[in-house]
Design a protein around this motif. Structure first.
Motif, PDB file in Angstrom:
ATOM      1  N   THR A 225       0.780  -1.148  -0.095  1.00 57.96           N
ATOM      2  CA  THR A 225      -0.123  -0.047  -0.171  1.00 57.96           C
ATOM      3  C   THR A 225       0.962   1.188  -0.189  1.00 57.96           C
ATOM      4  OG1 THR A 225       0.067  -0.206   2.382  1.00 57.96           O
ATOM      5  CG2 THR A 225      -1.700  -1.100   1.240  1.00 57.96           C
ATOM      6  N   CYS A 226       0.214   2.229  -0.226  1.00 62.37           N
ATOM      7  CA  CYS A 226       0.908   3.710  -0.254  1.00 62.37           C
ATOM      8  C   CYS A 226       1.273   3.983   1.075  1.00 62.37           C
ATOM      9  CB  CYS A 226       0.230   4.664  -1.026  1.00 62.37           C
ATOM     10  SG  CYS A 226      -1.156   5.629  -0.039  1.00 62.37           S
ATOM     11  N   GLY A 227       0.715   3.767   2.114  1.00 67.16           N
ATOM     12  CA  GLY A 227       1.008   4.189   3.575  1.00 67.16           C
ATOM     13  C   GLY A 227       0.623   5.607   3.990  1.00 67.16           C
ATOM     14  N   ARG A 228       0.111   6.506   2.827  1.00 67.85           N
ATOM     15  CA  ARG A 228      -0.019   7.727   2.967  1.00 67.85           C
ATOM     16  C   ARG A 228      -1.692   8.346   2.801  1.00 67.85           C
ATOM     17  NH1 ARG A 228       4.166   7.401  -0.369  1.00 67.85           N
ATOM     18  NH2 ARG A 228       2.675   7.654  -1.984  1.00 67.85           N
ATOM     19  N   CYS A 229      -2.371   7.553   2.292  1.00 68.89           N
ATOM     20  CA  CYS A 229      -3.798   7.770   1.986  1.00 68.89           C
ATOM     21  C   CYS A 229      -4.871   7.886   3.201  1.00 68.89           C
ATOM     22  CB  CYS A 229      -4.365   6.976   0.846  1.00 68.89           C
ATOM     23  SG  CYS A 229      -4.588   5.241   1.237  1.00 68.89           S
TER      24      CYS A 229
ATOM     25  N   CYS B  82      -6.701   0.521   0.381  1.00 64.86           N
ATOM     26  CA  CYS B  82      -5.718   1.526  -0.204  1.00 64.86           C
ATOM     27  C   CYS B  82      -6.122   1.620  -1.545  1.00 64.86           C
ATOM     28  CB  CYS B  82      -4.311   1.573  -0.010  1.00 64.86           C
ATOM     29  SG  CYS B  82      -3.207   2.367  -0.837  1.00 64.86           S
ATOM     30  N   PRO B  83      -6.312   2.782  -2.486  1.00 60.22           N
ATOM     31  CA  PRO B  83      -6.493   2.930  -3.762  1.00 60.22           C
ATOM     32  C   PRO B  83      -5.433   2.498  -4.491  1.00 60.22           C
ATOM     33  CG  PRO B  83      -7.257   4.867  -2.658  1.00 60.22           C
ATOM     34  CD  PRO B  83      -6.708   4.107  -1.689  1.00 60.22           C
TER      35      PRO B  83
ATOM     36  N   CYS C  44      -5.184   4.111   4.450  1.00 57.78           N
ATOM     37  CA  CYS C  44      -3.797   3.655   4.944  1.00 57.78           C
ATOM     38  C   CYS C  44      -3.788   4.206   6.389  1.00 57.78           C
ATOM     39  CB  CYS C  44      -2.576   4.069   4.203  1.00 57.78           C
ATOM     40  SG  CYS C  44      -2.335   2.827   2.951  1.00 57.78           S
TER      41      CYS C  44
HETATM   42 ZN   LIG Z   1      -2.810   4.077   0.776  1.00 50.34          ZN
END
Ligand SMILES: [Zn+2]
Ligand SMILES: [Zn+2]
Length: 324
Positions: A78-82, A93-94, A85
């Protein structure tokens, strides 16, 4: 490296180079990988999120060769920032990339995974059961979204591996689950785990006014029956996607309105839930052991796909051929 790869032309045994770990990743030896029905289905007909060519397999037990430590792998990246997340819904997570869909998975001798996705396997937990951590974590997510509480009567449709794991997790929450399985052969197969867990398995729904109902089968009828079996204000856990058009009448939908029912979707699992699943399996080793049907080697996967897809057996696990 021995691998079973899905290409445009279908599934093939391939000799692939050992993958190189990128920054933040580890190269891991696959010990075992569960074959779930999703795998069987997409191997036959593909999937929207599947990028080819691809090595499938997302229910893995792997070993880090440098430390000899065993791990389960959380199948997301995942991006960890959205927003998702950051609010404990990393499974949504998109930018999610899934093991065995967007990146190569466990039907191979070696695979890579982000270091942060590695979840240490409890030392005494058999590797077969490490492979059940992912499906159990998905079941745990369903129970969480459905807000199942101690003392609740919970109806679970589907006595397959996931439905029974859900029954196990519901018991651990102090709820009283009842698993509905229509096929007599499957009820018979589930007798072992049912006895270990003191889990109720029935052919028909016993009574009504359940606090929660969850579908662990894509059967549309089960979805309707589950909604009907809820008490007023009850919670429906929409866990399994439906196989066909539900064809719900206005009257059936309005029941959600008049009876103030609540609907909770769930999809996949988070790292936290998978870590929880590993310790839950550790506490239920003998019960969960009933859910393993057979171990095969990678090149037997293709002939076994109809068996897996029939849904008539418990978990089939595959391993590399060299290890005997
Ligand atoms: Zn994310
Ligand atoms: Zn799976």
């Amino acid at each position: 490296m021995e691998a079973l790869q899905m290409t445009m032309r279908g599934i093939r045994e391939m000799d692939l180079p050992k993958p190189r770990a990128r920054k933040g990743e580890v190269c891991l030896r696959v010990e075992l990988c569960g074959i779930c029905r999703t795998d069987a289905k997409i191997l036959r007909e593909g999937h929207r999120d599947l990028l080819l060519p691809r090595v499938l397999g997302h229910e893995v037990c792997v070993i880090d060769d440098s430390t000899q430590k065993r791990y389960a792998v959380w199948p997301g990246e995942t991006c960890g920032r959205c927003r998702e997340c950051q609010s404990g819904m990393e499974n949504l997570c998109p930018q999610m990339r899934i093991l065995g869909f967007h990146r190569d998975g466990g039907f191979a001798e070696w695979m890579t995974a982000p270091r942060r996705s590695l979840l240490p396997a409890p030392p005494k937990l058999p590797s077969d059961l490490v492979c059940l951590a992912e499906p159990l974590a998905c079941a745990i997510n369903a129970l969480e979204q459905t807000q199942v509480k101690t003392g609740w009567r919970v109806l679970i449709h589907g006595g397959g591996v996931v439905g029974l794991l859900m029954g196990m997790a519901a018991k651990e929450k102090g709820a009283t689950p009842c698993v509905i399985e229509k096929r007599p052969a499957k009820r018979k197969m589930a007798a072992g785990i049912a006895e270990s867990l003191e889990l109720e398995i029935d052919e028909k729904i016993p009574g009504s006014r359940f606090d929660a109902a969850i579908n662990a089968t894509s059967d549309v009828k089960a979805f309707k029956e589950g909604l009907g079996a809820l008490r007023n204000g009850g919670m429906y856990g929409f866990f399994s996607g439906l196989a066909s058009d539900p064809d719900l009448s206005r009257q059936e939908l309005n029941e959600i309105h008049y009876r103030q029912l609540r609907l909770a979707g769930s999809y996949g699992c988070t790292r936290r839930q998978m870590t929880q699943a590993l310790s839950m399996l550790q506490r239920n080793i003998s019960a969960a052991g009933h859910l393993i049907f057979r171990r095969i080697i990678f090149h037997e996967i293709v002939p076994y796909l109809p068996v897996v897809e029939s849904g008539e057996f418990f978990r089939v696990l595959a391993r590399p051929a060299q290890k005997d």
